[in-house]
Scaffold this motif. Structure first.
Motif, PDB file in Angstrom:
ATOM      1  N   SER A 110      -4.959   3.147 -10.016  1.00  0.00           N
ATOM      2  CA  SER A 110      -3.726   2.707  -9.373  1.00  0.00           C
ATOM      3  C   SER A 110      -4.000   2.258  -7.940  1.00  0.00           C
ATOM      4  O   SER A 110      -3.463   1.243  -7.469  1.00  0.00           O
ATOM      5  CB  SER A 110      -2.694   3.834  -9.373  1.00  0.00           C
ATOM      6  N   SER A 111      -4.850   2.991  -7.235  1.00  0.00           N
ATOM      7  CA  SER A 111      -5.196   2.626  -5.863  1.00  0.00           C
ATOM      8  C   SER A 111      -5.991   1.325  -5.822  1.00  0.00           C
ATOM      9  O   SER A 111      -5.800   0.494  -4.926  1.00  0.00           O
ATOM     10  CB  SER A 111      -5.997   3.746  -5.193  1.00  0.00           C
ATOM     11  N   LEU A 112      -6.895   1.147  -6.776  1.00  0.00           N
ATOM     12  CA  LEU A 112      -7.711  -0.067  -6.813  1.00  0.00           C
ATOM     13  C   LEU A 112      -6.884  -1.313  -7.120  1.00  0.00           C
ATOM     14  O   LEU A 112      -7.325  -2.428  -6.841  1.00  0.00           O
ATOM     15  CB  LEU A 112      -8.826   0.080  -7.845  1.00  0.00           C
ATOM     16  N   SER A 113      -5.694  -1.118  -7.664  1.00  0.00           N
ATOM     17  CA  SER A 113      -4.858  -2.274  -7.991  1.00  0.00           C
ATOM     18  C   SER A 113      -4.402  -3.016  -6.741  1.00  0.00           C
ATOM     19  O   SER A 113      -3.834  -4.104  -6.833  1.00  0.00           O
ATOM     20  CB  SER A 113      -3.631  -1.837  -8.796  1.00  0.00           C
ATOM     21  N   ILE A 114      -4.652  -2.426  -5.546  1.00  0.00           N
ATOM     22  CA  ILE A 114      -4.277  -3.118  -4.312  1.00  0.00           C
ATOM     23  C   ILE A 114      -5.074  -4.414  -4.155  1.00  0.00           C
ATOM     24  O   ILE A 114      -4.667  -5.317  -3.417  1.00  0.00           O
ATOM     25  CB  ILE A 114      -4.495  -2.188  -3.095  1.00  0.00           C
ATOM     26  N   ARG A 150       2.104   1.880  -3.414  1.00  0.00           N
ATOM     27  CA  ARG A 150       1.039   2.450  -4.248  1.00  0.00           C
ATOM     28  C   ARG A 150       0.872   3.940  -3.980  1.00  0.00           C
ATOM     29  O   ARG A 150       0.680   4.737  -4.894  1.00  0.00           O
ATOM     30  CB  ARG A 150      -0.281   1.751  -3.948  1.00  0.00           C
ATOM     31  N   ILE A 151       0.934   4.331  -2.703  1.00  0.00           N
ATOM     32  CA  ILE A 151       0.792   5.748  -2.339  1.00  0.00           C
ATOM     33  C   ILE A 151       1.901   6.575  -2.964  1.00  0.00           C
ATOM     34  O   ILE A 151       1.660   7.656  -3.528  1.00  0.00           O
ATOM     35  CB  ILE A 151       0.784   5.906  -0.797  1.00  0.00           C
ATOM     36  N   ALA A 189       0.831  -1.208   0.000  1.00  0.00           N
ATOM     37  CA  ALA A 189       0.000   0.000   0.000  1.00  0.00           C
ATOM     38  C   ALA A 189       0.864   1.256   0.000  1.00  0.00           C
ATOM     39  O   ALA A 189       0.553   2.240  -0.687  1.00  0.00           O
ATOM     40  CB  ALA A 189      -0.932  -0.005   1.214  1.00  0.00           C
ATOM     41  N   ASN A 216       1.333   6.914  -6.651  1.00  0.00           N
ATOM     42  CA  ASN A 216       0.250   7.867  -6.913  1.00  0.00           C
ATOM     43  C   ASN A 216       0.742   9.306  -6.837  1.00  0.00           C
ATOM     44  O   ASN A 216       0.352  10.150  -7.650  1.00  0.00           O
ATOM     45  CB  ASN A 216      -0.894   7.649  -5.915  1.00  0.00           C
ATOM     46  N   VAL A 245      -5.163   7.784 -11.004  1.00  0.00           N
ATOM     47  CA  VAL A 245      -4.788   7.619  -9.605  1.00  0.00           C
ATOM     48  C   VAL A 245      -5.741   6.638  -8.914  1.00  0.00           C
ATOM     49  O   VAL A 245      -5.322   5.787  -8.121  1.00  0.00           O
ATOM     50  CB  VAL A 245      -4.775   8.979  -8.874  1.00  0.00           C
ATOM     51  N   VAL A 246      -7.034   6.746  -9.203  1.00  0.00           N
ATOM     52  CA  VAL A 246      -8.011   5.843  -8.602  1.00  0.00           C
ATOM     53  C   VAL A 246      -7.758   4.400  -9.048  1.00  0.00           C
ATOM     54  O   VAL A 246      -7.791   3.467  -8.241  1.00  0.00           O
ATOM     55  CB  VAL A 246      -9.442   6.275  -8.966  1.00  0.00           C
ATOM     56  N   TYR A 284      -0.710   3.270   8.816  1.00  0.00           N
ATOM     57  CA  TYR A 284       0.083   3.032   7.608  1.00  0.00           C
ATOM     58  C   TYR A 284       1.290   3.958   7.531  1.00  0.00           C
ATOM     59  O   TYR A 284       2.372   3.555   7.152  1.00  0.00           O
ATOM     60  CB  TYR A 284      -0.778   3.251   6.361  1.00  0.00           C
TER      61      TYR A 284
END
Length: 343
Positions: A282-286, A232-233, A229, A236, A279-280, A325
């Motif tokens: 990319s975040s959903l790829s978690i 990913r941040i 995570a 982003n 960006v969204v 986090y």
């Protein structure tokens, strides 16, 4: 009498003692109508009270010393022998004299050794903080593969918190894993407090993260997910900043006098929307996260199965609210992380 006294405590050892006493008594009442009075809880040591006009102490050797109870030499020998056999000792003293010594054993979790080994291989320094005696702590540490210099015994709740402070003063990032009422201070003091779901409510309230499944293997899943995570941040931020740094000057016409390049207003508005969409996504790829295989060849198929691990993580590893986090270091700083395990 032991059952009456331990019934006033919420400690897991007290609950186990009460259960054992109930089984032995089989419903008999040796002190009918008796109740514990003037109860005083001594954190990390035991409990003192009065039962049927008798002064009663139930706890460890430190509580006996504080209460002025003399432990005979042959009892001391017995205690040392039991401690060397990985037994926790509980002493019952009535009227200033030792009347019983109880030996309790807590089975080491099957996955504990493997989890600690995986943490050590990843560069994490593991300490053990316990209120038990040093011989008992060393015996357990030897089985778990924890270095002797990282074993801290005879610790009261405030001493555990002080140990965390000491490591922090050395410039280390500390994660504390605990499940008992004696761990709450250390859980609050640590950079990351992790509570075991089957533990005491006060420990769960004090922690940043709660492992609902109560399995230490979920600790590895937690760190893997946190690292993923965090990556990913960072990506982003890189994507959003790079996109805006390039497109905003283009939309403003900064490069037009030199290269005759510009973005029409409609295209600029569309590009801005696409930036947020990227960006969204990319975040959903978690959701594609897969825990690494850290189990040995002797592990059960359920532990080795990647899909099973991921499913357990999503449904049974509950992250508490707060900036947990942001306090979990990425791979580049993982060598500075200390894990404190406790009894």
């Amino acid at each position: 009498m032991l059952q009456i006294v331990e019934g006033e405590s919420v400690h897991p050892i007290a609950r186990a003692t009460c259960m054992y006493a109930s089984q032995q008594l089989a419903g008999q009442q040796l002190f009918p109508g008796a109740a514990a009075e003037a109860v005083v809880q001594h954190g990390g040591r035991g409990i003192a009270c009065t039962v049927a006009c008798h002064n009663v102490l139930v706890g460890n050797q430190q509580l006996m010393e504080e209460g002025g109870v003399e432990v005979a030499a042959h009892v001391q020998k017995l205690i040392q022998k039991l401690q060397a056999a990985q037994q926790s000792i509980l002493i019952l003293a009535v009227g200033g004299s030792v009347v019983a010594v109880l030996a309790l054993s807590d089975a080491i979790r099957e996955e504990a050794s493997e989890v600690l080994s995986a943490l050590s291989r990843s560069g994490v320094q593991v300490h053990m903080a316990t209120g038990d005696s040093l011989p008992f702590a060393h015996a357990v540490a030897e089985i778990m593969g924890i270095e002797r210099q990282h074993v801290h015994a005879h610790l009261l709740p405030q001493h555990k918190a002080e140990l965390v402070k000491q490591l922090q003063r050395e410039g280390r990032t500390v994660a504390f894993v605990g499940d008992g009422v004696n761990d709450s201070l250390a859980l609050v003091q640590a950079d990351l407090g992790v509570a075991i779901g089957a533990g005491m409510d006060i420990a769960i309230e004090a922690a940043d993260v709660v492992l609902v499944h109560s399995s230490l293997s979920d600790l590895l899943l937690m760190f893997s997910l946190a690292t993923y995570a965090f990556q990913r941040i960072r990506w982003n931020f890189v994507w959003a900043m790079g996109y805006n740094v390039l497109c905003i000057p283009l939309a403003a016409g900064v490069f037009y006098p030199y290269f005759e390049i510009r973005l029409p207003p409609a295209v600029a508005g569309l590009a801005m929307g696409l930036s947020s969409v990227c960006v969204v996504l990319s975040s959903l790829s978690i959701s594609l996260f897969e825990p690494p295989a850290t189990c040995s060849h002797n592990s059960s198929p359920e532990m080795i199965n990647q899909a099973g691990l991921c499913q357990r993580l999503l449904h049974k590893c509950c992250l508490g609210q707060g900036a947990a986090y942001s306090r979990i270091p990425s791979e580049s700083t993982s060598t500075q992380l200390n894990i404190l395990t406790t009894d």
